[in-house]
Design a protein around this motif. Structure first.
Motif, short mmCIF file in Angstrom:
data_model
loop_
_atom_site.label_atom_id
_atom_site.label_comp_id
_atom_site.label_asym_id
_atom_site.label_seq_id
_atom_site.Cartn_x
_atom_site.Cartn_y
_atom_site.Cartn_z
N GLY A 102 4.21 -0.53 1.13
CA GLY A 102 3.50 -0.03 2.31
C GLY A 102 2.01 0.03 2.08
N ILE A 103 1.57 0.44 0.85
CA ILE A 103 0.14 0.50 0.54
C ILE A 103 -0.45 -0.91 0.52
CG2 ILE A 103 -1.53 1.10 -1.24
CD1 ILE A 103 0.31 3.42 -2.02
N PHE A 107 -3.56 -2.39 2.92
CA PHE A 107 -4.80 -2.99 2.44
C PHE A 107 -4.89 -4.47 2.80
CE2 PHE A 107 -5.00 0.79 -0.24
CZ PHE A 107 -6.34 1.09 -0.21
N ALA A 108 -3.76 -5.10 3.06
CA ALA A 108 -3.77 -6.53 3.40
C ALA A 108 -4.12 -6.76 4.87
CB ALA A 108 -2.40 -7.15 3.09
N ASN A 109 -4.08 -5.74 5.66
CA ASN A 109 -4.40 -5.88 7.08
C ASN A 109 -5.90 -6.00 7.24
OD1 ASN A 109 -4.53 -5.86 9.84
ND2 ASN A 109 -3.29 -3.99 10.10
N ARG A 110 -6.40 -7.23 7.56
CA ARG A 110 -7.83 -7.49 7.62
C ARG A 110 -8.49 -6.88 8.86
NH1 ARG A 110 -7.96 -13.93 5.88
NH2 ARG A 110 -7.00 -13.64 3.81
N ALA A 111 -7.68 -6.65 9.87
CA ALA A 111 -8.26 -6.13 11.12
C ALA A 111 -8.68 -4.68 10.99
CB ALA A 111 -7.26 -6.29 12.26
N ALA A 120 -4.05 5.02 5.82
CA ALA A 120 -2.65 4.56 5.90
C ALA A 120 -1.96 4.70 4.54
CB ALA A 120 -2.62 3.11 6.38
N ALA A 121 -2.71 4.33 3.47
CA ALA A 121 -2.12 4.47 2.12
C ALA A 121 -1.84 5.94 1.79
CB ALA A 121 -3.07 3.85 1.08
#
Length: 543
Positions: A102-103, A107-111, A120-121
């Motif tokens: 989930g973390i 962090f992979a969400n560029r938007a 979120a993390a």
């Protein structure tokens, strides 16, 4: 609503929010992933590996949605893992992997901005910690629930005081043991006099004794298949055996010798063996209870015999003591006169009359004592009580006139018949009327009343004498007890014995300075004398 439907609802909310805010880079794939995730929860029982599929789809939905609305789904999924997987370590490892995944997606969400990704993390890690806390709370609740279940089961099958099996569980376990077909021995034991200890030790003391008995039974019979509190102060022991006769002998030795020696409590017990004494549980219990009852009966008879023997010895001792006391007084008088005669060169003439009076007194005393104590034969015949009373009045006529007393006799017109010894009945009535004369001043009145009551002849002899104090009423029939200056104290004892020989009862009622009433109740044989009864007679030896 259970957890799987909550997950389905939240997954639909994640899809809706992502489409509404335009956060998804691929709305079609998001819809497909959401539908698959919802189906994986709706039909979880049909999937062979539902947990890995659900976790993979959750990560996919999170990555495709591009929003933090998936955080509740992470929390629900982690809690479900802790609930579904028994091993805490395995569930913890899987949840840690899910947290890292989930973390990574956050962090992979560029938007999203860096702050949003960190938030979120942080939320996912918090979900992991909350899931661990849920596991702890759930584990404590389950542990308490299991304890309560075990305690409830224990209380339903065990006795609360002794910790042994209770009566209901005994029957269930006994049914199983008999059904197995292996030879067993059933022992039912009952503690003697334990209930009577409630008055001396209290119920707490008796409860302590019962606990000790239960512990001792566990020690004496460690190999027992079943030990239970059968009820109250009764216990049951069931033992498997290969040699029934040897086991019965061993159990009998332990119960009769070792158990009383260790506890100081005498017990009764009954033994039954399967299959020789019965093929069913109820048959074995019936035989064991019968054997227990027979042992109780024998024990009770022995106790009664011992008490009767002790009572006889006590009475003999009292009689001997009273006789010795009564004889010692005139012997002391005779001894004193003989010593005086020796000092006067054996001239006993001045004391001759006194010595003879004392000797006559001893002779009368020993004669009455022998009459009271030795076995004697009584001749019973059916006779009229009225005639017996009139005979007594005629014998006492001169004495009545001399003392100035008045005697009144009231009776029914029909003759009252009974099986009696005429001489003994005369002696009984003479003694009672003479006692009334002695208790009255001059010109006293004696009232004799005779009537029938429920096949019983009732004779009441009432005087208006000085009466008997209440403290002395219970002693009047005791041998050698007397309030007279001259007397042996055996008169009323002999009267009491005569009444007992005739299977009747005698009672006394008295008021000081008002008078005394003796009531005698004797069985009758009818009011009309049949022809066959004229010759009826019998012989009875009374002791």
């Amino acid at each position: 609503m259970n957890s799987k439907w909550i997950c389905i609802v939240y997954s639909v909310l994640v899809l809706s929010s992502s489409l509404y805010f335009g956060a998804s880079v691929s709305p079609i794939w998001l819809a497909v992933a959401t539908a698959c995730y919802a189906a994986a929860h709706a039909f979880d029982k049909l999937l062979p590996a539902r947990l890995p599929i659900q976790l993979a789809l959750l990560v996919a939905v999170h990555w495709l949605s591009g929003t933090a609305w998936c955080i509740p789904l992470y929390l629900l999924q982690m809690c479900s893992l802790f609930y579904a997987i028994p091993s805490f370590r395995t569930a913890l490892q899987i949840n840690m992997l899910l947290t890292l995944a989930g973390i990574a997606v956050a962090f992979a969400n560029r938007a999203a901005s860096f702050e949003t990704e960190v938030t979120a993390a942080y939320s996912i890690v918090s979900c992991f910690l909350f899931a661990c806390l849920y596991r702890k709370v759930y584990s404590d609740i389950e542990h308490q629930k299991q304890q309560l279940t075990n305690e409830k089961k224990h209380l339903s099958t065990h006795d609360a005081l002794t910790g042994l099996y209770n009566f209901q569980e005994f029957h269930k376990q006994m049914e199983k043991l008999v059904g197995s077909g292996e030879p067993v021995i059933l022992v039912l034991m009952d503690c003697k006099d334990l209930k009577s200890l409630n008055t001396t030790n209290g119920f707490q003391g008796v409860n302590k004794i019962l606990k000790q008995v239960a512990q001792l039974l566990r020690i004496i019979f460690p190999e027992a298949e079943l030990i239970c509190r059968y009820g109250g102060d009764e216990f049951a022991i069931v033992l498997k055996t290969d040699d029934v006769d040897h086991s019965i002998h061993s159990v009998t030795q332990q119960m009769a010798v070792e158990f009383p020696k260790l506890t100081g409590i005498e017990i009764n017990f009954g033994i039954a063996s399967y299959p020789s004494d019965g093929m069913a549980k109820d048959d074995l219990i019936l035989v064991a209870e019968h054997n227990l009852y027979m042992m109780k009966r024998d024990s009770w008879l022995k106790r009664e015999e011992h008490m009767l023997r002790s009572e006889k010895l006590r009475v003999v001792g009292e009689l001997a003591s009273g006789m010795a006391h009564e004889i010692r007084n005139p012997l002391t008088t005779v001894k004193g006169f003989l010593q005086l005669s020796k000092a006067g060169h054996y001239n006993i003439e001045p004391w001759y009359d006194l010595i003879m009076d004392e000797i006559n007194r001893m002779s009368m005393l020993t004669a009455e004592f022998l009459q009271f104590s030795r076995p004697h034969v009584t001749q019973f015949k059916i006779q009229s009580i009225q005639k017996c009373v009139y005979r007594v009045l005629s014998l006492l006529d001169s004495e009545t006139t001399r003392l100035g007393h008045h005697v009144q006799f009231d009776h029914e017109e029909e003759p009252v018949l009974m099986l009696m010894d005429h001489d003994k009945m005369l002696q009984l009535l003479l003694n009672l009327v003479k006692n009334a004369f002695e208790a009255m001043p001059e010109e006293g009145r004696v009232h004799i009343r005779l009537y029938t009551l429920e096949k019983q002849a009732v004779i009441e002899i009432t005087d208006n004498g000085k009466g008997i104090p209440e403290s002395d009423l219970e002693k009047v029939f005791i041998p050698f007890y007397t309030t007279k200056d001259s007397g042996t104290g055996l008169g009323l004892s002999i009267c009491h014995k005569i009444v007992q020989d005739h299977e009747g009862t005698i009672e006394v009622e008295s008021f000081v300075n008002k008078g005394t009433k003796f009531t005698i109740m004797l069985p009758t044989v009818g009011t009309k004398q049949p022809e066959a009864a004229v010759t009826a007679s019998g012989t009875k030896i009374s002791v």
